[in-house]
Design an enzyme around this catalytic site. Structure first.
Site, short mmCIF file in Angstrom:
data_model
loop_
_atom_site.label_atom_id
_atom_site.label_comp_id
_atom_site.label_asym_id
_atom_site.label_seq_id
_atom_site.Cartn_x
_atom_site.Cartn_y
_atom_site.Cartn_z
N HIS A 464 0.90 4.59 1.16
CA HIS A 464 1.90 5.20 0.28
C HIS A 464 3.31 4.77 0.71
O HIS A 464 4.09 4.25 -0.09
CB HIS A 464 1.76 6.73 0.32
CG HIS A 464 2.77 7.45 -0.51
ND1 HIS A 464 2.46 8.01 -1.72
CD2 HIS A 464 4.09 7.67 -0.33
CE1 HIS A 464 3.55 8.57 -2.24
NE2 HIS A 464 4.56 8.36 -1.40
N GLU A 465 3.61 4.99 1.98
CA GLU A 465 4.95 4.64 2.45
C GLU A 465 5.18 3.14 2.40
O GLU A 465 6.28 2.67 2.14
CB GLU A 465 5.19 5.16 3.87
CG GLU A 465 5.11 6.68 4.01
CD GLU A 465 5.93 7.43 2.98
OE1 GLU A 465 6.93 6.89 2.49
OE2 GLU A 465 5.55 8.57 2.65
ZN LIG Z 1 6.57 8.76 -1.72
#
Ligand SMILES: [Zn+2]
Length: 669
Positions: A464-465
């Site tokens: 995600h990051e």
């Molecule tokens: Zn995010």
């Protein structure tokens, strides 16, 4: 997903891309690095940046209106943004990640000054009128003009002098409120003592790492790698209850007051503009355009989720009764039971054990894998390189073109928890791309992962990051204020949420093994089990997201409410109810930060994320689609409206079908 994860915060620069000018050689070189300033350096850099910025503003003010062209207004504007960003970017990351408390404090003071300067800049009528006069020649310039004019308007340039002064005071106070709110959580050093008996059920690897007191008790704090495994595995219900309540008080008592103050100040902003609510003020600049669209969307989510959530809660309650050898009527399912019984049920029903998964995903191997997958998809490489660092465990990489080896951008990974560090996961866009200024971007990935191995949720967090980071480091925008994650707030989570899928499909997952020869191999059967396990708990998870988003919209809606009382009312209406003595809103940093009236954006962006995934078909590793995603979405940042680039990437209008299938567990594996 267990309770406390609120996803992350994608950091954005204040207003459009406000930011500073102390420029040591390392920062201005062709391969720039983040300068590692101490408190004194920060003071000096901040002072220099602001005085140079004031000189540039003065020069721009003197430009005769008749000469206000794109060339003479937009370009100096971009250079001014860059000048500010050169201080704000490094200071922001150091404030959140420096191990030195004095540096963090100096950083906060500097960010307040830059914020104040930003407000003055966006209230400056002379600069405003020069922007207004300049006639853009193409769509990128038109978009910049629109964004900047809106930022001027939203900062109060057109308000009468008294209201304008009040707006400035409000924006300054809001920045201070936000800083104090996050500091209270970041610097909370509370530790709870649990006896070995209370820690029963936790894996040996977890207990070996835990701090202990001289009586042999485990001392556990609020870092995710300590809290989450405990809530999912500790057999002792009373211990889980105690930890849950402490965790949901980690910002109090002051943060509740701060949240109340932020709510009142934002209500006042809406009234300065004659708008019915702060939610109206915010959403008019977003993809949704109005609070009504958000409410309609949330209602639709609620309709799909309500029954599934009840059903899952019922199953968990029956499971708890069975485990305790009781009748279902005799047991209550409590908030501190949710992660635990979900985890136990998933172990039993799907043979998925989050702790055991760490063996499949050693942290270093997982990072090497994310590099390889991203490199293959987007045609780049991540090369470790030397750089000054704010902590020895931070790593720096150069992002280079896969074919030519040409330098594209810089990236830092700061992956592990430590005292005084930002406690969530986030991507910091420290430096924005500007083709005009030949400026290459830098992003920093901040997380709090387990050092030895990742469970599946942590693997998703890493991806995600990384999705946010790619949005930053692969952007190629004309202007710095359009770089990377400077897109509509309800779109910014789309590339990151989309990238989580790479942790769920066999195509990419089977490659992890290449980076860890001694590890067990991820096979089809495991992926199927992970998928089945993930499908359970969807109702609970999206029910929670719905609650957060609805609470946010209520808090910043037209009716004045007391934040804590309203939370108690709303959480009490959920199937598991409100837990007395918890003060969750005081830990909900999103609301005092940039996600006020914007939390819905996580689910809104997920609609787009899952829809965009459809372009990959069954092959997530398709480099042709990857290149197109890079070109159409990542490289463009905010220089086109999100709705347009999504449509361009999809070749059609977006559809919520995949999202609703996801939340009802009908999306295939
Ligand atoms: Zn995010």
């Amino acid at each position: 997903m267990s309770e406390p994860i609120l996803a992350d915060l994608a950091r954005r620069l204040v207003l459009t891309a406000l930011c500073g000018a102390f420029a040591p050689a390392a920062w201005t070189a062709s391969h720039p690095r983040i300068p590692i300033w101490n408190a004194r350096d920060i003071d000096a850099a901040c002072g220099d940046a602001l005085s140079s910025a004031r000189a540039r503003v003065a020069a721009l003010e003197e430009l005769p209106l008749s000469q206000a062209t794109v060339e003479r207004v937009f370009r100096p504007w971009d250079r001014l943004q860059i000048l500010l960003e050169d201080t704000q970017g490094p200071v922001d990351i150091l404030t959140n990640a420096s191990p030195d408390a004095a540096t963090r404090a100096a950083g906060e003071a500097c960010l307040l000054k830059i914020n104040e300067f930003g407000t003055e800049l966006f209230q400056n009528e002379k600069i405003h009128s020069r922007f207004q006069r300049a006639a853009p020649a193409d769509s990128i310039d038109r978009k910049l003009k629109k964004d900047v004019m809106e930022a001027f308007e939203d900062t109060g340039v057109a308000l009468p002098p008294e209201k304008r002064a009040r707006m400035k005071a409000i924006l300054q106070r809001l920045e201070a409120v936000q800083q104090t709110f996050s500091r209270n959580i970041r610097d909370n050093k509370t530790r709870l003592a649990f006896s070995p008996d209370e820690a029963k059920g936790l894996p040996a690897s977890y207990l070996e790492k835990a701090r202990r007191d001289d009586k042999g008790n485990y001392l556990l704090g609020f870092e995710y790698p300590e809290y989450e495994p405990f809530m999912a595995n500790a057999e002792n219900e009373e211990a889980r209850r105690r930890y849950y309540i402490a965790f949901n008080n980690r910002g109090t008592p002051q943060n509740l007051d701060l949240l109340g103050e932020a709510t009142r100040l934002r209500r006042e902003i809406a009234s300065l503009y004659g708008l019915p609510s702060y939610a109206h003020f915010v959403t008019r600049r977003r993809m949704v355009e109005s609070p009504e669209t958000v409410h309609r969307f949330l209602d639709e989510v609620k309709d799909r989720v309500r029954e599934i959530e009840r059903k899952e809660i019922g199953e968990l309650r029956a499971f708890k009764a069975e485990r305790l050898g009781k009748n279902v009527q005799e047991v209550t399912l409590n908030r501190w039971d949710l992660p635990y019984y979900q985890e136990q049920l998933k172990k039993e029903r799907y043979n998925v054990d989050q702790e055991a998964l760490r063996a499949y995903f050693p942290t270093d191997a997982s990072v090497a894998w994310v590099f390889a997958v991203s490199g293959g998809l987007y045609g780049v490489k991540f090369v470790p390189a030397k750089a000054p660092l704010w902590h020895p465990l931070v790593r720096y990489y150069e992002v280079v073109d896969g074919k030519t080896g040409g330098f594209l951008s810089g990236m830092y990974l700061d992956l592990f928890p430590r005292e005084g560090k930002y406690g969530h996961a986030a991507a910091f866009g420290v430096r924005s791309a500007s083709v005009l200024a030949k400026r290459t971007p830098i992003s920093v990935l901040v997380a709090n992962l387990d050092r030895s191995g990742l469970n599946h949720r942590e693997l998703e967090t890493l991806l995600h990051e990384f999705g946010h980071v790619l949005h930053g480091v692969l952007s190629r925008t004309r202007y710095a204020s359009h770089g990377g994650t400077n897109v509509e707030r309800d779109f910014v989570e789309a590339p990151s949420q989309m990238y989580e899928e790479w942790a769920r499909k066999i195509g990419p997952l089977r490659l992890v093994h290449q980076y860890c020869k001694g590890c067990p191999e991820v096979d089809e059967a495991l992926v199927k089990r992970l998928h089945a396990a993930r499908s359970f708990g969807r109702g609970i998870q999206y029910g929670r997201q719905h609650l957060y988003a609805s609470y946010d919209m209520t808090l910043f809606g037209g009716r004045e409410v007391d934040p804590m009382r309203e939370w108690i009312r709303m959480e009490s209406e959920t199937p598991v109810g409100y837990v007395p003595d918890t003060q969750f809103p005081a830990t909900f940093g999103h609301l005092v930060g940039g996600y006020g009236a914007g939390y819905y954006g996580y689910m809104w962006a997920e609609v787009l994320a899952l829809d965009m995934l459809s372009r990959y078909g069954r092959n997530l590793m398709n480099p042709a689609v990857g290149r197109r995603f890079r070109e159409v979405i990542l490289a463009r940042g905010g220089q086109k409206p999100a709705a347009e680039i999504v449509r361009e990437f999809l070749g059609r209008d977006p559809s919520p079908k995949a999202f609703f299938e996801e939340i009802t567990g009908q999306r295939g594996d």
